[in-house]
Design a protein around this motif. Structure first.
Motif, short mmCIF file in Angstrom:
data_model
loop_
_atom_site.label_atom_id
_atom_site.label_comp_id
_atom_site.label_asym_id
_atom_site.label_seq_id
_atom_site.Cartn_x
_atom_site.Cartn_y
_atom_site.Cartn_z
N GLU A 118 0.82 -1.21 0.00
CA GLU A 118 0.00 0.00 0.00
C GLU A 118 0.86 1.26 0.00
O GLU A 118 0.55 2.25 -0.70
CB GLU A 118 -0.93 0.01 1.21
N ILE A 119 1.96 1.23 0.79
CA ILE A 119 2.86 2.38 0.82
C ILE A 119 3.52 2.59 -0.53
O ILE A 119 3.66 3.73 -1.03
CB ILE A 119 3.91 2.20 1.92
N GLU A 120 3.94 1.47 -1.17
CA GLU A 120 4.58 1.61 -2.48
C GLU A 120 3.61 2.11 -3.54
O GLU A 120 4.01 2.80 -4.48
CB GLU A 120 5.16 0.25 -2.90
N THR A 121 2.32 1.75 -3.38
CA THR A 121 1.32 2.16 -4.37
C THR A 121 0.84 3.60 -4.14
O THR A 121 0.80 4.43 -5.06
CB THR A 121 0.12 1.20 -4.34
N ASN A 122 0.49 3.89 -2.88
CA ASN A 122 -0.11 5.20 -2.58
C ASN A 122 0.87 6.17 -1.91
O ASN A 122 0.46 7.31 -1.61
CB ASN A 122 -1.32 5.00 -1.66
N LYS A 123 2.08 5.73 -1.71
CA LYS A 123 3.10 6.55 -1.05
C LYS A 123 2.75 6.89 0.40
O LYS A 123 3.45 7.69 1.04
CB LYS A 123 3.34 7.86 -1.82
N THR A 124 1.69 6.31 0.92
CA THR A 124 1.29 6.56 2.31
C THR A 124 0.30 5.49 2.74
O THR A 124 -0.17 4.68 1.93
CB THR A 124 0.66 7.94 2.46
N LEU A 125 -0.03 5.50 4.04
CA LEU A 125 -1.02 4.58 4.59
C LEU A 125 -2.28 5.35 4.93
O LEU A 125 -2.23 6.47 5.46
CB LEU A 125 -0.50 3.90 5.86
N SER A 126 -3.42 4.75 4.62
CA SER A 126 -4.68 5.37 4.98
C SER A 126 -4.88 5.27 6.50
O SER A 126 -4.28 4.42 7.16
CB SER A 126 -5.82 4.66 4.26
N SER A 164 -5.72 1.86 7.54
CA SER A 164 -4.58 0.94 7.52
C SER A 164 -3.67 1.18 8.71
O SER A 164 -3.07 0.24 9.27
CB SER A 164 -3.80 1.11 6.21
#
Length: 233
Positions: free
Chosen positions: A170-178, A181
């Motif tokens: 998720e971090i690699e995809t969105n550059k952050t965590l929701s 998450s």
């Protein structure tokens, strides 16, 4: 569990009672043989029954007591000679019978003491062998528990690392965590920490079958037992 001092007192008392019983029995039998010797004419090997006194002395835990009994019986053979009624048997036969009785007494004492030492040595070897077997069993049990603990630890940390891959993706995809998450990550960390704490604070080790047909530690069950006990008190 019995106190060590109480156990030592019981052992001492039992040993003391055994000694007194053996002393009285040997004394009674020796006096009985001597009285029979006094009533038996010279020439009869009345000193041979003293062998029974020597054999009874083996019940004493002291090796010296048997030698003392053999010495006293030898003396009683001479006393019996002086107190026995005369007979028509030649004196050389009388001395031969008395000497034979003394020889039998001492041969019996020596052979029985040798046999007793051999039995004690075999007993000590048996105890050492049993102790060695117990030590091996304890080591094997400790190794078994250690392996089961390590497998359980690997299972806990493995689940934690596998879940981390999802957050990493998720971090690699969105550059952050929701925010959701982040809450899941906090819950995962707390849950993993709780499991490790349960594993390290067990009062009783119970095994359970894990994936791959391997044996692990049932830390959840042990934790429930600990909670139940704490609630009772």
């Amino acid at each position: 569990m019995a106190h060590p001092d109480f156990i030592n007192e019981n052992i001492f008392g039992t040993t003391h009672e055994t000694r007194v019983s053996v002393y009285l029995t040997c004394g009674f039998v020796a006096m009985a043989v001597l009285l029979v010797d006094f009533m038996t004419p010279l020439g009869v090997a009345s000193g041979v029954p003293y062998v029974a006194v020597v054999l009874l002395s083996l019940k004493s835990p002291e090796k010296r007591f048997t030698l003392l009994v053999a010495s006293i019986c030898t003396l009683l053979v001479g006393v019996g000679y002086l107190g026995s009624p005369p007979s028509d048997i030649p004196m050389y036969q009388v001395f031969a019978n008395r000497s034979m009785a003394i020889l039998v007494i001492w041969v019996t004492a020596i052979l029985t003491l040798i046999q007793r030492n051999k039995v004690l040595e075999l007993h000590q070897e048996r105890l050492k062998r049993i102790q060695s077997i117990k030590e091996v069993e304890i080591r094997e049990e400790k190794l078994k528990v250690l392996k089961a603990t390590m497998r359980t630890e690997q299972d806990i940390t493995g689940n934690f690392l596998n879940n981390l891959h999802c957050f990493k993706f998720e971090i690699e995809t969105n550059k952050t965590l929701s925010p959701e998450s982040v809450k899941k990550l906090d819950a995962l960390i707390q849950d993993t920490s709780l499991r490790i704490d349960k594993l390290g604070s067990m009062d009783e080790v119970r095994e359970k079958r894990m994936a791959g047909d391997m044996m692990g530690i049932d830390y959840e069950h042990s934790a429930k037992d600990a909670d139940t006990v704490s609630r009772k008190y």
